[in-house]
Each structure stands twice: as C-alpha cells, then as structure tokens.
Design a protein around this motif. Structure first.
Motif, PDB file in Angstrom:
ATOM      1  N   MET A 252     -27.427  15.153  17.304  1.00  0.00           N
ATOM      2  CA  MET A 252     -26.619  15.783  16.265  1.00  0.00           C
ATOM      3  C   MET A 252     -25.119  15.690  16.571  1.00  0.00           C
ATOM      4  SD  MET A 252     -27.212  16.890  13.445  1.00  0.00           S
ATOM      5  CE  MET A 252     -26.016  17.250  12.217  1.00  0.00           C
TER       6      MET A 252
ATOM      7  N   LEU B 162     -22.362  13.839  14.165  1.00  0.00           N
ATOM      8  CA  LEU B 162     -21.138  14.478  13.663  1.00  0.00           C
ATOM      9  C   LEU B 162     -19.922  13.656  14.059  1.00  0.00           C
ATOM     10  CD1 LEU B 162     -21.959  18.214  14.381  1.00  0.00           C
ATOM     11  CD2 LEU B 162     -21.592  17.161  12.147  1.00  0.00           C
TER      12      LEU B 162
ATOM     13  N   LEU C 284     -18.951  25.473  14.343  1.00  0.00           N
ATOM     14  CA  LEU C 284     -20.006  24.817  15.119  1.00  0.00           C
ATOM     15  C   LEU C 284     -20.349  25.623  16.363  1.00  0.00           C
ATOM     16  CD1 LEU C 284     -18.929  21.097  14.790  1.00  0.00           C
ATOM     17  CD2 LEU C 284     -21.133  22.061  14.111  1.00  0.00           C
ATOM     18  N   ARG C 285     -19.291  26.139  17.021  1.00  0.00           N
ATOM     19  CA  ARG C 285     -19.538  26.935  18.218  1.00  0.00           C
ATOM     20  C   ARG C 285     -20.243  28.235  17.840  1.00  0.00           C
ATOM     21  NH1 ARG C 285     -19.733  26.793  22.791  1.00  0.00           N
ATOM     22  NH2 ARG C 285     -18.007  27.941  23.691  1.00  0.00           N
TER      23      ARG C 285
ATOM     24  N   GLY D 109     -23.858  27.992  17.473  1.00  0.00           N
ATOM     25  CA  GLY D 109     -24.629  27.680  18.670  1.00  0.00           C
ATOM     26  C   GLY D 109     -24.430  26.319  19.286  1.00  0.00           C
ATOM     27  N   MET D 110     -23.331  25.627  18.962  1.00  0.00           N
ATOM     28  CA  MET D 110     -23.107  24.341  19.612  1.00  0.00           C
ATOM     29  C   MET D 110     -22.516  24.584  20.997  1.00  0.00           C
ATOM     30  SD  MET D 110     -21.019  21.012  18.297  1.00  0.00           S
ATOM     31  CE  MET D 110     -22.212  19.990  17.475  1.00  0.00           C
ATOM     32  N   ARG D 111     -23.090  23.905  21.998  1.00  0.00           N
ATOM     33  CA  ARG D 111     -22.604  24.089  23.354  1.00  0.00           C
ATOM     34  C   ARG D 111     -21.288  23.355  23.554  1.00  0.00           C
ATOM     35  NH1 ARG D 111     -27.178  21.862  25.365  1.00  0.00           N
ATOM     36  NH2 ARG D 111     -28.965  23.222  25.109  1.00  0.00           N
ATOM     37  N   ARG D 112     -20.523  23.770  24.591  1.00  0.00           N
ATOM     38  CA  ARG D 112     -19.257  23.102  24.894  1.00  0.00           C
ATOM     39  C   ARG D 112     -19.495  21.621  25.151  1.00  0.00           C
ATOM     40  NH1 ARG D 112     -16.517  27.881  28.217  1.00  0.00           N
ATOM     41  NH2 ARG D 112     -15.366  28.676  26.452  1.00  0.00           N
TER      42      ARG D 112
ATOM     43  N   GLN E  60     -21.771  19.779  24.005  1.00  0.00           N
ATOM     44  CA  GLN E  60     -22.065  19.071  22.756  1.00  0.00           C
ATOM     45  C   GLN E  60     -20.793  18.804  21.954  1.00  0.00           C
ATOM     46  OE1 GLN E  60     -25.118  21.890  21.401  1.00  0.00           O
ATOM     47  NE2 GLN E  60     -26.595  20.205  21.418  1.00  0.00           N
TER      48      GLN E  60
END
Lengths: 845, 252
Positions: free
Chosen positions: A470, A474, A752-753, A756-759, A761
């Motif tokens: 993902m 993006l 996005l963060r 739940g998007m990790r750093r 990612q």
C-alpha cells in the motif's frame, strides 16, 4: 511590495537553501574554473621567467619541421665553432654551449620515473648556473651524474648510490655524485626531473654526437639590451639559426601553456554550463511549486489591488535575491575550490610547481554574478508570468486548480525536439561544433517539454514494478499526481545521464571498432612498443633490435617503424619509415591502388589513398619532402595504398631518411610468429632483448589493443566526474520536489498516520515516489543518450567508427545508480514526513 | 487497574495542560468517563472547554499529564509511537471534519486503506454490509474530487468502520456539510452503533447533531459538568443554555 517579497523569501528559508544550492554549485564551478586556470597561468609565467632569468639570448638550430614532442631530440646541433662565433659578437659577455636532451631515470622498482607533464631533462653540468649544489659534488667522471633534489626525492636516491638512466641509448648506470637544488630552496623549477652529466657523456647520450651542443646560452654585456644583442647575433650567424631573447622564450613557452590552460578552462566552463542548465530546471520547478502554493496569498494581494506587473515583480525580486545570495556564496566556494585544486595540481599533479598567489580574476567575479542572477531570473520568469495570471477570485476558491491540458507543451516540445534533432544531424554531418551544441540544447528542452506526456504511462509502469504494498502504491500515485512537476524533476536528471550515456556509446563504439580492426586486419601476434605514461612517449629502440627479433626462433616475419613529422609539398604529415615494407603489407593485409608495395628506394615515397587524394598526387608523381634534419628533396610516388583504417595521414619514406628524423629510433615493431609456434613462448624469448629498456614492452595483440583502448576508459571516467556535478544538482532537484511535496501534503500525511500508517511505511511511500522519479529520469536519459550516441557514431562512420557498441552493462549500472540516488534523495524528506506530529498535521492549513 | 471489558474506552482522572508557567492552560482537569460498548456518545461544550483535547487523548493522538486512558483492554498512555500506530490502525477509527480522503485513491481504496496499510484481508461480507448501509455501492470507483461533500464524509465513515475498531472517533463530522447530508451521516453513525454494535464517540457543538446520540456529555473548563441520556435537540439546547448561564458565556 518589495518588503512583503523579501519577508516572504526569508520566511521560506528551506526553499531558499534548496533552490539556491543549485545555483551555488553551478557558480562555484564557473568561478572555480577561472580561479584555477588564472592561478596556474600566472604560476607558469613565473616559472618560465625563472627558467630564463639567466638567459639574455639563446641560439639554436632553426627547426625545419615544427616539433610536437618536447622531449624529442633537437632539430639539429651546434658545434664549438658556433659557440666561438657567438662569443665574438660585440656585446656578448659569455656564450656557453648547452647540452640538453631527454633523460629518463629508472626508479628503484625498475620502472621509469614519470612526471605529470613536466619534462625529464638531461643536461651537461655547468658551474655558475642557477643550480645550487646541496650535497656532494658535480659530476667529474663519465660515470658520475648530479641529480636535482626533486629527482632524488621522487626516486629515493642518495649521494653515492647508483642511478640508471635511459637516453638515446639504452639503460646506463651512473653514480650519484651530487644533489642540487634551485634558489629559494626549491627542489625543481616546475616539477621536472633533471640529471646532469659531464659534458662529453651528455653530448654522446643526449645528442648522439660528440662535441655537439643543443643550443648556446648568451649573457649580454652591461648596457646591451636583449633585443639588440639578438639582432646582432642573428646577423652574424645567418638564417639557419634561431636566435631568441630570454624574455621572448619565457613568453613563448608561457603562452603555449596558457593556450592549453585556456582550452582547459573552456572545457570546465562547458561542464559548468551543463550544471547550470540543469540548475535552471530545478529553480524553475521550485518557483513553480512556490507560486502554486502561494496562489491564495498572491490572489489576496491581487484582490487588494496589486497589479500584474507587481505580481511578476514580486517573483522576479525573489529570484534576484536568491540569485545574488547564491552568486556570492558560489563565488566564495569557487575561490576555495579553485585554490584547493591549484594546490592539488602543484603538489600532486605538477610535482613541485611553485604556485603564484591565489587571486580572483575579474572574469571570475563578473561571470559568477552574471551567471548566478541571469540563470535564476530566467528560471523564475515562467512561474512569474503564471503568478500574474492568478485571478483575484482564486483566493476564495480552494487552491485545487484543475490540470491544465498538455497539448501546447507537447506540440512545442515536439517542434523543439525536431529542430534540435535536425541541427544535431546537420552538425554531425558537417563536423561543426556550434550546430551540435545548440542542437543538443534544443533537443534537451524539447524532450523536457514532452516529458509530462510521456510521464503518465511510463511512470505508472515503473511504479507498478516497484509498488507491491500500500505505501508503494501511494508513492507511485503521488509521483503521477503532478506530471509537470515529476517531468521537470526527471528531465533535470535526464540531461546528465543522457550526456554520459551518449559519450559511453561513442567510446564503446570506438573500442569495438578498434578491437574489430585489430582482430580482422592486423595479423601480428606480438607488438613491441614503448609505454606512454601521461602522454610522455618513451621507449624507442635501435633498428638492430628488430633484426634480433627476426632471428629469434618462432618468428616468421617482423617489421618496425620510425615516425616523425614531415612537410610534403608544404603540408604537415606523419612521416613513417618502415624497416620491411613487404612484411607490413603481409601483416596489415595492405593492397595498392597503383604501384607495387615494396621496400622504397632512395627518392621514392609511398602514400595512402586519402593522403594521395588530399595532396593531389598519384603514382609516378613527384612531391618535395622536408624532414626534420635533412634537406628538402623531390621524391617520386612509388605506390598508393588502397583505403585502410590502419594507416592514415601517412607518408612512407625510404630507410635512409630515418637518419633525418629527430629521433632515428624505431618506436613500434610488429611480429608475426611461425604457424604452430606458441605465441607466449616466442614472447618469452623476445623479452630479454629489451631487458635493458624498461620503457619497452612486448605484448600480444589483444593486450596491446586493451592498452590502447584503456585510454578511452580514462576519458570516460573524466567526463563522468565532470558530469557528476550536473547529476548532483539533479539529485538536489529530486530532494527539493519531495520536500516541497511533503510540506504540501502535510494534512494527508497526518491523516495516513492517524488511521494507522507506521513511520516506516510513510518513509517507504516517499522513497518509492523518489525512486520512480529518478528511474524515470534515468530511463529518459538512457534513451536520449543512446540516440545521441548512435547518431554520432553514424556520423563518424568514415572516421573509423565501423561498429556500433552499446555498453549494456554500463547503461544498466546507470539505471541502478539512479535508483540508488532516488533512495538517497528520499532520506531527508522521508524523515521529515515521518516525524510529523499527527495532531498538528491533521489541523494544518 | 485492568481494562474493563464492558467499556470500549475509558478515561480515569485525566489531567492535561498546555504551555508552562504563566501561560499554562489546563485543558483537562481530572476527567473520568466511560464509553459503553455499542453506544453512540456525543461530547459537547463551548470552544476551549477541552472536548477536542479529550477526544485526542482518548484516541492516542495526544499525550496526557496524569491519569489513565484505556481503549478496550489496551492502556493508551505509556504506549510508544509503534504501539500507538498499532492502536490507531486496529482499534480506533477516525472521521475528521474535512480532508478525510486521499485524492489519489478511489472511494473503495480509501475505505480499505487501514486494512491495506496493516496488510490485512478485506472481509467482503462486512465491507458489503457497510457499503450498502452508507449507500456508496455505485460510487466505489470514483475519486474524492468526483464526490460531493456528503458522499466524501460517508466514505470516511465507511473507512472508519471497515476495520471493526473498538471505537470510532468523529470530530465535528458534519461541520462542513449542509443539513441534509449531515443528517445522512449522523443517521449512519447512529445505525452503526445500534445495528452493528459499534461504539461511536463524536465531538460536536451542534445540539441537533448531539440529539442523534444515545448520551451527551457536557464539558466546561476541562471538567465534565453535565450528562444527558437519549436526548432531544431541545433538551440539549436547554442544557447548553443553563451551562452558559452558569459560566456567563454567550453562545450565538
């Protein structure tokens, strides 16, 4: 308005730094080139002024053919009678016969010592010269030499030790009697290696003639000017002599080096120009992004009554400010780099060239500011015009302006590419430089304009290969989001890669062509030749060695040749004496268009077809030939060789003429072994014949070809280093685009963060975007560069570029490097994006 | 203290202040509150009352000075960035006032984004159920720019629900919408609590929006000052007036 602009510039320090950096680097390159070449130029002027400080007038034999090689023997020698004749001229205080020639000392490892361009000189020791004895005593016996402190340092020699020296004769060993230096505690005057012999030894080894002198150094009586004395001596000796004043000689030699430096400067400025051209893309892009981001701010100013002119002005002022600051910083950095390089040159490169003080020539200052400001303003002009077209209502609308269609860009890009390509073709065909350069420029701009259109399909394709998760998807979508921005960033990278690729293709084709010619046309198994180091040819040998090679078991046939410049019907050509013409005919597979290829009798010459046509000569015709030492004579054309790539621009002369050459020694020999003989074994039995001459090597054909083509690799390396700056600037562009995108997409990143998007990612997303842009730029560069290279090779077909060679490995590595560059460029923006405070980001306006 | 399985989110004596010294502002002054599973709760209060801060602290977007915050069985305070990210991804859903969607993704991709980020498979049956409830079946391939504001917010709602989080936090979800679109979004949030058992916590200043909730909590000066159950818009408005009177605040 001005105040508002300046405040706005200062408020965006990051942008200022990023867009300014591209200009700084370009200006640094420009001013650094000027400072470097200016410093070196003045240093060489000083050097030659020192060299000739004790010379009022110098007398030599007038050369009959201009000499190329400074280390080659003189055009002719003078006698003791000549010295007496000069002495008797009114106004001469002293006249001393010089013995100066080439002497190449051998180092402790058995290899010949080299310099980076300064000569390796042998002289006869003279008391009372500039030389100051530091240790030991002058050479008194014929097996003694005195050496310069720089030579002692370079070779690690001490008084009492043995030193071997190559001169006109093979290796001779001497005892170091003394070590001398120069005034001002200098080890050498300009990095040269000097060996001083006794006069009789010097005359034998350096000039090959006992009792001969290479020149006469004259000191004038007090009150007699150099020019007056020169004219008197010239009148006394006649036209066969070349009489010059010390000042004249110093100026001539300094000018000659100055010409080389000027050319060097043009080359550096050319590369600086490329770097600046790439810089324009970056600045254009930065300003476009800034204007897009400031749309609301600018529209608000418009709504408050600011005129379009003021809009343009505000952007241009911003550009001028950036250009000015960047020019100052770039100039400063350039002075530093120039000084540094001059020091590197004087210590490593030139041995011990005494550097004149670093000064900043006006040309450096003028060009820095002109280039810095013009480039920045030029690049900001388009975005400025766009800013002026922002309608006041834009302030009220959301900043999302729809994508403008690419039709106009594409049409303009196509037209420019066509015109550029046409000029390139014209330039290649005519071999003229300016159409090629302007064609290149137009083609690059044209392709850059076409890039947004190409970017859509290509970027999505590259992205698909890279984006398997993902964050990757993006990143890919983000890079396709603004085709113009992606395109211009990629186009900046394209320029550098395209030029490197083009040069690689041309050089690889040259290597392929040379190798193929060698494989298919040269039937020699072994080649005996001198190794040239840093362009300093050495390693010639007497013709008797060729006879000995012929007598070696396993050798079927062999021939050697002598070369020197000759004048034929007034034109300078490459004179060649071949020891065995029929052997050459067999080994090179030569055929004639007229006449029979055979050893030349006295008064006969042979020509290749192109030279014959150029001179309008045919078999049976006559031509006058002037050699370096001999008298002008008429020769009859005995044969004309059919077109061949192996010999070009050549005049074949009879063996007796070899003695009239500046250096009557063979420089290359070609050996064909008996069928069935083991080439390696034959080589082993030939090598001992040249054991006394470490400059000469015996190689099989393929390693000889590799040695020849290795020089092309050096050329490629140099060009890659010089183009690295253009690529570095392009990388700054990628960083810039990403950094500005991160700022622009703060809210999105926050969202996005938040979901739940990790750093890691987030960083991967930015990295994919960066790699996609970089790889796209590299692909464009590879395609454009390959096209350029192929076109150049086609155009040079008649100049021996028989085969096209595509360096696939290299091209692949450029692509990999570009991907790596993408990863590196993403680091800072990715960290910035990952560090965003989620809460602040989602409430960011 | 352990997490209470009955409540989806819980705050225990939470204190939070911004700034230091003279400029210090206490945003939360000992707030304790529980949000029951499957209920729709609205947090109300005037500007500066601490309602947004409370939500941010509950969701792990902001840190607290003291006290404890739980989401389900997970203690939020004390989690590092990695844990917080994990929490946001799997146990919390967000609906913001605006800019909820990524412009490069289609509606469907936006909805499944939290699952894609976590590398999880989409539960098709659940996805279909959510899509049909928000009525976006024929808009799935559209980009955000091709959707109306109401449709965009419904996509955001679907995204918040699709990972079946412990709690969905909605920050003024109808603030940018006309009343009809707003009613659709609020109706959906209410149904997701009642039909799907989804805990929803919404911050709003609109009494009408609050009337869709099962329970309304009123904040003033960082403290919970009043609570209503199964409120009507009129009841909410009355309570606000009373509170305003207490605090001598003027609400337009």
């Amino acid at each position: 308005m001005l105040k508002a602009t300046l405040k706005s510039v200062l408020a965006r320090k990051l942008r200022l730094v990023l867009s300014g950096l591209a200009v700084v680097l370009g200006v640094m390159f420009v001013s650094g080139s000027f400072v470097l070449t200016d410093t070196l130029d003045r240093s060489f002027k000083d050097l030659f002024a020192t060299v000739y400080s004790e010379v009022d007038v110098e007398v030599a034999v007038k050369p009959k053919v201009d000499q190329d090689n400074p280390e080659a023997a003189r055009a002719g020698t003078l006698t003791a009678d000549d010295v007496k004749a000069v002495e008797s001229v009114d106004g001469v205080r002293t006249a001393v016969g010089d013995v100066i020639g080439s002497a190449r000392p051998i180092g402790e490892n058995g290899k010949v010592l080299t310099t980076s361009g300064a000569p390796r000189v042998g002289t006869a020791w003279r008391d009372g010269g500039q030389e100051e004895m530091r240790e030991g005593h002058p050479p008194r016996r014929d097996d003694e030499v005195a050496i310069s402190a720089y030579l002692a340092e370079t070779g690690g020699f001490q008084v009492g030790e043995q030193v071997s020296v190559l001169t006109l004769e093979p290796k001779r060993t001497f005892t170091v009697a003394g070590i001398f230096g120069y005034p001002g505690n200098r080890a050498s005057l300009g990095g040269e290696l000097t060996t001083a012999f006794t006069e009789t030894t010097a005359q034998q080894l350096l000039l090959g003639t006992p009792g001969a002198f290479s020149g006469i150094t004259v000191r004038a009586d007090d009150g007699v000017s150099q020019a007056v004395l020169r004219d008197r001596i010239q009148a006394a000796l006649g036209d066969a002599y070349q009489v010059k004043t010390g000042e004249q000689l110093a100026k001539e030699q300094a000018d000659e080096i100055g010409e080389g430096l000027a050319f060097f400067n043009y080359v550096l400025l050319g590369f600086a120009g490329i770097a600046l051209f790439v810089g324009i893309f970056i600045i254009l892009n930065t300003f476009s992004i800034i204007v897009a981001q400031r749309t609301r701010e600018l529209a608000l100013l418009r709504a408050m009554g600011a005129s379009r002119k003021q809009m343009i002005g505000s952007v241009v002022v911003e550009a001028v400010v950036i250009g000015l600051i960047a020019s100052v910083v770039g100039l400063g950095a350039g002075i530093g780099v120039g000084a540094l390089l001059a020091n590197v040159f004087s210590t490593i490169g030139g041995g011990s060239l005494h550097l004149a003080g670093i000064a900043v020539p006006p040309s450096a200052i003028i060009s820095s500011f002109a280039v810095g400001i013009i480039v920045t303003v030029l690049a900001a002009l388009l975005p400025a015009l766009r800013a002026s077209r922002i309608a006041p209502v834009a302030a009220l609308r959301e900043a999302a302006t729809p994508d403008r269609p690419l039709t106009r860009l594409t049409v303009a890009g196509g037209a420019l590419s066509l015109v550029g390509g046409g000029m390139l073709g014209f330039g290649f065909a005519g071999g003229s430089l300016w159409p090629i350069l302007s064609g290149l420029l137009l083609s690059f701009i044209g392709v850059a304009l076409l890039t947004p259109l190409i970017s859509r399909p290509v970027v999505s394709l590259i992205g698909k290969l890279l984006a398997w998760s993902m964050p990757g998807t993006l990143g890919r979508r983000n890079s396709a989001r603004n085709p113009r921005r992606t395109a211009i960033t990629a186009a900046a990278l394209m320029v550098g890669i395209a030029l490197i690729t083009g040069v690689s293709v041309v050089l690889t084709s040259a290597t392929t062509s040379i190798t193929k010619v060698a494989d298919t046309q040269i039937k020699a198994d072994l080649i005996i030749s001198g190794e040239s180091t840093n362009g300093q040819a050495g390693g010639t040998f007497g013709p008797d060695r060729v006879e000995k090679v012929l007598a070696t078991p396993g050798v079927e046939s062999a021939f050697g040749w002598y070369n020197d410049g000759v004048l034929i019907d007034g034109q300078r050509k490459f004179g060649t004496v071949v020891t065995d013409v029929p052997a050459m005919e067999r080994i090179f597979g030569l055929t004639s268009t007229s006449g029979t290829i055979s050893d030349l009798e006295d008064g006969e010459i042979g020509l290749d077809e192109a030279t014959a046509t150029a001179l309008n000569l045919r078999q049976g015709g006559t031509a006058t030939v002037q050699t370096t030492k001999g008298e002008q004579r008429a020769y009859t054309v005995a044969f004309v060789l059919a077109k061949t790539t192996l010999v070009a621009d050549s005049v074949f002369l009879p063996r007796s003429t070899a003695d009239e050459f500046a250096l009557a020694q063979v420089n290359t020999a070609f050996v064909k072994t008996d069928p069935g003989a083991n080439v390696a074994d034959v080589r082993k039995s030939i090598e001992p014949l040249f054991a006394d001459n470490p400059e000469v090597s015996v190689q099989d054909l393929s390693s000889f070809v590799r040695q020849q083509t290795a020089q092309l690799d050096t050329v490629l390396l140099m060009i890659q280093i010089l183009l690295a700056l253009a690529i570095l600037i392009a990388v700054l562009g990628v960083i810039n685009t990403l950094a500005l995108s991160v700022i622009e997409r703060t809210r999105e990143l926050g969202l996005l963060r938040a979901i739940g998007m990790r750093r890691a990612q987030v960083m991967r997303m930015i990295t994919v975007e960066s790699v996609v842009i970089s790889v796209f730029g590299a692909l464009l560069g590879l395609v454009v560069g390959t096209a350029l290279g192929v076109a150049a090779v086609q155009a040079l077909k008649d100049q021996g570029f028989t085969d096209l060679g595509i360096p696939w490995m290299q091209l692949g590595s450029y692509l990999l490097i570009a991907a790596g560059v993408g990863v590196v460029a993403a680091i800072l923006p990715a960290i910035r994006a990952a560090r965003l405070n989620v809460l602040q980001a989602i409430s960011y306006e | 203290m352990t997490g209470n399985v009955e409540s989806a989110a819980r705050a225990v004596d939470v204190w939070k202040s911004y700034g230091t010294g003279e400029a210090a502002v206490t945003a939360l002054a000992g707030v304790s509150v529980e949000f029951d599973r499957g209920r729709f709760t609205a947090i109300m209060g005037p500007s500066g009352s601490g309602k947004s801060t409370l939500m941010h602290c509950l969701a792990g977007l902001d840190t607290i000075d003291s006290g404890d915050v739980w989401i389900g069985a997970t203690k939020v305070n004390g989690l590092r960035d990695k844990g917080l990210t994990e929490l946001r991804r799997s146990q919390v859903g967000f609906i913001f006032q605006q800019f909820n969607l990524l412009p490069t993704l289609t509606a469907e991709e936006n909805i499944t984004l939290p699952l894609a980020i976590g590398g999880q498979k989409v539960d098709r049956a659940w996805f279909d159920a959510v899509i049909d409830t928000v009525g976006l079946r024929d808009r799935l391939t559209h980009r955000p720019t091709q959707l109306s504001g109401g449709q965009q917010q419904r996509v955001a709602c679907a995204r918040a629900l699709v990972a079946r989080p412990e709690v969905v936090f909605a920050d003024e979800p109808t603030g940018n919408l006309d009343s009809r679109s707003g009613a659709e979004v609020l109706g959906f949030l209410r149904r997701s609590a009642h039909e799907f058992g989804q805990t929803v916590v919404m911050v709003t200043h609109d009494p009408n929006a609050a009337s869709y909730a099962d329970r309304v909590i009123f904040l003033a000066d960082g403290r919970i000052v009043r609570e209503l159950h199964d409120p009507t818009a009129a009841a909410v408005l009355d309570t606000m007036k009373v509170l305003d009177g207490d605090d001598r605040l003027v609400v337009a």
